[in-house]
Design a protein around this motif. Structure first.
Motif, PDB file in Angstrom:
ATOM      1  N   ARG A 119       0.819  -1.217   0.000  1.00  0.00           N
ATOM      2  CA  ARG A 119       0.000   0.000   0.000  1.00  0.00           C
ATOM      3  C   ARG A 119       0.854   1.269   0.000  1.00  0.00           C
ATOM      4  N   ALA A 120       2.166   1.117   0.159  1.00  0.00           N
ATOM      5  CA  ALA A 120       3.036   2.282   0.288  1.00  0.00           C
ATOM      6  C   ALA A 120       3.306   2.930  -1.063  1.00  0.00           C
ATOM      7  N   ASP A 121       3.538   4.241  -1.042  1.00  0.00           N
ATOM      8  CA  ASP A 121       3.966   4.974  -2.227  1.00  0.00           C
ATOM      9  C   ASP A 121       5.485   4.870  -2.288  1.00  0.00           C
ATOM     10  N   LEU A 122       5.987   3.975  -3.109  1.00  0.00           N
ATOM     11  CA  LEU A 122       7.421   3.698  -3.143  1.00  0.00           C
ATOM     12  C   LEU A 122       8.241   4.883  -3.630  1.00  0.00           C
ATOM     13  N   ASP A 123       7.613   5.780  -4.371  1.00  0.00           N
ATOM     14  CA  ASP A 123       8.334   6.945  -4.890  1.00  0.00           C
ATOM     15  C   ASP A 123       8.352   8.115  -3.910  1.00  0.00           C
ATOM     16  N   ALA A 124       7.605   8.000  -2.828  1.00  0.00           N
ATOM     17  CA  ALA A 124       7.573   9.077  -1.837  1.00  0.00           C
ATOM     18  C   ALA A 124       8.901   9.120  -1.074  1.00  0.00           C
ATOM     19  N   VAL A 125       9.120  10.235  -0.384  1.00  0.00           N
ATOM     20  CA  VAL A 125      10.311  10.379   0.445  1.00  0.00           C
ATOM     21  C   VAL A 125       9.956   9.974   1.866  1.00  0.00           C
ATOM     22  N   GLY A 126      10.755   9.097   2.452  1.00  0.00           N
ATOM     23  CA  GLY A 126      10.494   8.600   3.799  1.00  0.00           C
ATOM     24  C   GLY A 126      11.625   8.927   4.748  1.00  0.00           C
ATOM     25  N   GLU A 127      11.875   8.039   5.687  1.00  0.00           N
ATOM     26  CA  GLU A 127      12.925   8.242   6.674  1.00  0.00           C
ATOM     27  C   GLU A 127      14.284   7.888   6.082  1.00  0.00           C
ATOM     28  N   PRO A 128      15.373   8.377   6.679  1.00  0.00           N
ATOM     29  CA  PRO A 128      16.701   8.050   6.168  1.00  0.00           C
ATOM     30  C   PRO A 128      16.991   6.549   6.266  1.00  0.00           C
ATOM     31  N   VAL A 129      17.786   6.064   5.340  1.00  0.00           N
ATOM     32  CA  VAL A 129      18.411   4.750   5.439  1.00  0.00           C
ATOM     33  C   VAL A 129      19.839   5.057   5.860  1.00  0.00           C
ATOM     34  N   SER A 130      20.143   4.881   7.129  1.00  0.00           N
ATOM     35  CA  SER A 130      21.332   5.489   7.737  1.00  0.00           C
ATOM     36  C   SER A 130      22.629   5.188   7.003  1.00  0.00           C
ATOM     37  N   TRP A 131      22.797   3.963   6.524  1.00  0.00           N
ATOM     38  CA  TRP A 131      24.058   3.619   5.870  1.00  0.00           C
ATOM     39  C   TRP A 131      24.168   4.190   4.456  1.00  0.00           C
ATOM     40  N   ALA A 132      23.075   4.754   3.945  1.00  0.00           N
ATOM     41  CA  ALA A 132      23.099   5.369   2.613  1.00  0.00           C
ATOM     42  C   ALA A 132      23.099   6.891   2.685  1.00  0.00           C
ATOM     43  N   GLY A 133      23.044   7.456   3.901  1.00  0.00           N
ATOM     44  CA  GLY A 133      23.052   8.897   4.040  1.00  0.00           C
ATOM     45  C   GLY A 133      22.139   9.355   5.159  1.00  0.00           C
ATOM     46  N   ASP A 134      22.350  10.593   5.594  1.00  0.00           N
ATOM     47  CA  ASP A 134      21.568  11.131   6.712  1.00  0.00           C
ATOM     48  C   ASP A 134      20.253  11.769   6.271  1.00  0.00           C
ATOM     49  N   GLU A 135      20.124  12.068   4.988  1.00  0.00           N
ATOM     50  CA  GLU A 135      18.926  12.753   4.513  1.00  0.00           C
ATOM     51  C   GLU A 135      17.789  11.757   4.265  1.00  0.00           C
ATOM     52  N   PRO A 136      16.528  12.241   4.265  1.00  0.00           N
ATOM     53  CA  PRO A 136      15.395  11.348   3.981  1.00  0.00           C
ATOM     54  C   PRO A 136      15.593  10.632   2.650  1.00  0.00           C
ATOM     55  N   ALA A 137      15.257   9.351   2.633  1.00  0.00           N
ATOM     56  CA  ALA A 137      15.468   8.512   1.448  1.00  0.00           C
ATOM     57  C   ALA A 137      14.126   8.136   0.826  1.00  0.00           C
ATOM     58  N   PRO A 138      14.124   7.750  -0.434  1.00  0.00           N
ATOM     59  CA  PRO A 138      12.882   7.275  -1.051  1.00  0.00           C
ATOM     60  C   PRO A 138      12.403   5.997  -0.377  1.00  0.00           C
ATOM     61  N   VAL A 139      11.089   5.825  -0.333  1.00  0.00           N
ATOM     62  CA  VAL A 139      10.512   4.665   0.343  1.00  0.00           C
ATOM     63  C   VAL A 139      10.987   3.366  -0.301  1.00  0.00           C
ATOM     64  N   TRP A 140      11.173   3.361  -1.614  1.00  0.00           N
ATOM     65  CA  TRP A 140      11.613   2.119  -2.265  1.00  0.00           C
ATOM     66  C   TRP A 140      12.952   1.641  -1.718  1.00  0.00           C
ATOM     67  N   LEU A 141      13.821   2.576  -1.319  1.00  0.00           N
ATOM     68  CA  LEU A 141      15.114   2.174  -0.766  1.00  0.00           C
ATOM     69  C   LEU A 141      14.946   1.595   0.635  1.00  0.00           C
ATOM     70  N   ASP A 142      14.055   2.179   1.399  1.00  0.00           N
ATOM     71  CA  ASP A 142      13.785   1.669   2.743  1.00  0.00           C
ATOM     72  C   ASP A 142      13.199   0.261   2.677  1.00  0.00           C
ATOM     73  N   VAL A 143      12.266   0.041   1.751  1.00  0.00           N
ATOM     74  CA  VAL A 143      11.665  -1.285   1.591  1.00  0.00           C
ATOM     75  C   VAL A 143      12.721  -2.290   1.119  1.00  0.00           C
ATOM     76  N   ALA A 144      13.558  -1.867   0.179  1.00  0.00           N
ATOM     77  CA  ALA A 144      14.623  -2.758  -0.303  1.00  0.00           C
ATOM     78  C   ALA A 144      15.598  -3.083   0.824  1.00  0.00           C
ATOM     79  N   ARG A 145      15.914  -2.092   1.666  1.00  0.00           N
ATOM     80  CA  ARG A 145      16.788  -2.335   2.813  1.00  0.00           C
ATOM     81  C   ARG A 145      16.198  -3.412   3.713  1.00  0.00           C
ATOM     82  N   GLU A 146      14.877  -3.355   3.919  1.00  0.00           N
ATOM     83  CA  GLU A 146      14.224  -4.358   4.766  1.00  0.00           C
ATOM     84  C   GLU A 146      14.372  -5.756   4.172  1.00  0.00           C
ATOM     85  N   TYR A 147      14.201  -5.853   2.867  1.00  0.00           N
ATOM     86  CA  TYR A 147      14.372  -7.150   2.209  1.00  0.00           C
ATOM     87  C   TYR A 147      15.795  -7.676   2.386  1.00  0.00           C
ATOM     88  N   THR A 148      16.789  -6.802   2.248  1.00  0.00           N
ATOM     89  CA  THR A 148      18.175  -7.251   2.374  1.00  0.00           C
ATOM     90  C   THR A 148      18.444  -7.825   3.758  1.00  0.00           C
TER      91      THR A 148
END
Length: 286
Positions: A119-148
């Motif tokens: 249900r998530a908007d993967l193209d939206a900007v979400g919370e940071p993925v800390s190891w990829a940077g301190d700034e807010p990251a796209p949701v698709w990266l956060d979801v991919a991080r969870e899969y990894t």
């Protein structure tokens, strides 16, 4: 060629249920001895690591779906240390649960995770993925991080019980692709002229070529071979070594080829695509 801060989007949503089924296939029929087998996560058994995976899923549902946020770092506590602490607290508590209970709860939580991310908007900007940077990251990266994280922990379980590793391209490829998104952040302190490139090639199933390029705003990445005849640095390794390097799992450095600027090569090989504690040790939370 389009270099961007995060690189092209990754869609891992179809993989969650299949990765989980692969894990269930491994856990099914394990005897007590193998549930108690030690894993690469120091001090944790297969049972503990399965409990940790469950905790990640339940915590994610509580936080993101239900907006239930009751834990936070203590005053002065580094984020990686906070994650280590709450992970340990959860795992110790779950040692009271039988493997059968853990198994059933894992199956139920995975379907809920897939539904929530669906249900998530993967193209939206979400919370940071800390190891990829301190700034807010796209949701698709956060979801991919969870899969990894789920995939890496499954690999650790498989290794602990002597099961075949989940190395097929369809499963490992998105992990490598996601981990590589840490490269621009890894190179953040490397100063060079605009247009200089750093290449990273991963061989084997799920591998490919990635290039980071210096832009006016910092480093950006794309999944392409370098266009420069003389990249600032060039690193090549196989897929199995790559994910182990990125997660601080034991890896064979003899399987790595590095050319170019020695300092840049060292930075690239130090790339970490997980959360680490203040001691520099990897956190199981990835």
């Amino acid at each position: 060629m389009s270099f961007t801060r995060w690189g092209p989007p990754i869609d891992v949503l179809p993989l969650f249920a299949r990765e989980e089924q692969a894990l269930m296939d491994v856990l099914t029929g394990l005897d007590a001895q193998r549930w108690a087998a030690p894993t690469a996560c120091t001090g944790w058994t297969v049972h503990d690591l399965a409990a940790h995976i469950l905790g990640d899923k339940l915590g994610r549902l509580s936080r993101d779906r239900d907006d239930y946020r009751t834990t936070a770092p203590r005053e002065g506590e580094r984020f990686g240390d906070f994650i280590d602490r709450i992970n340990d607290e959860w795992v110790v508590a779950c040692r009271r649960l039988s493997p059968e209970v853990l198994f059933a709860m894992l199956v139920d939580s995975t379907s809920q995770i897939a539904e929530m991310f669906g249900r998530a908007d993967l193209d939206a900007v979400g919370e940071p993925v800390s190891w990829a940077g301190d700034e807010p990251a796209p949701v698709w990266l956060d979801v991919a991080r969870e899969y990894t994280e789920f995939w890496v922990h499954q690999q650790q379980i498989r290794e602990a019980v002597g099961a075949r590793m989940l190395d097929e391209s369809e499963f490992r490829g998105p992990v490598i692709d996601t981990f590589m998104r840490a490269l621009p952040h890894t190179l953040r302190d490397i100063e060079t002229r605009t247009g200089r490139q750093v290449s990273y090639t991963v061989t084997g199933q799920g591998g490919g070529k990635w290039t980071a390029q210096r832009t006016a705003d910092g480093w950006a990445i794309d999944r392409v071979a370098p266009t420069s005849r003389a990249p600032l640095a060039s690193v090549t390794t196989d897929a199995d070594t790559f994910w182990r390097l990125c997660t601080r799992n034991p890896a064979d450095r003899d399987r790595v080829t590095a050319k170019g600027d020695e300092n840049v090569c060292a930075a690239v090989l130090g790339m970490t695509s997980i959360i680490t504690s203040s001691s520099g040790s990897p956190s199981p939370a990835g």
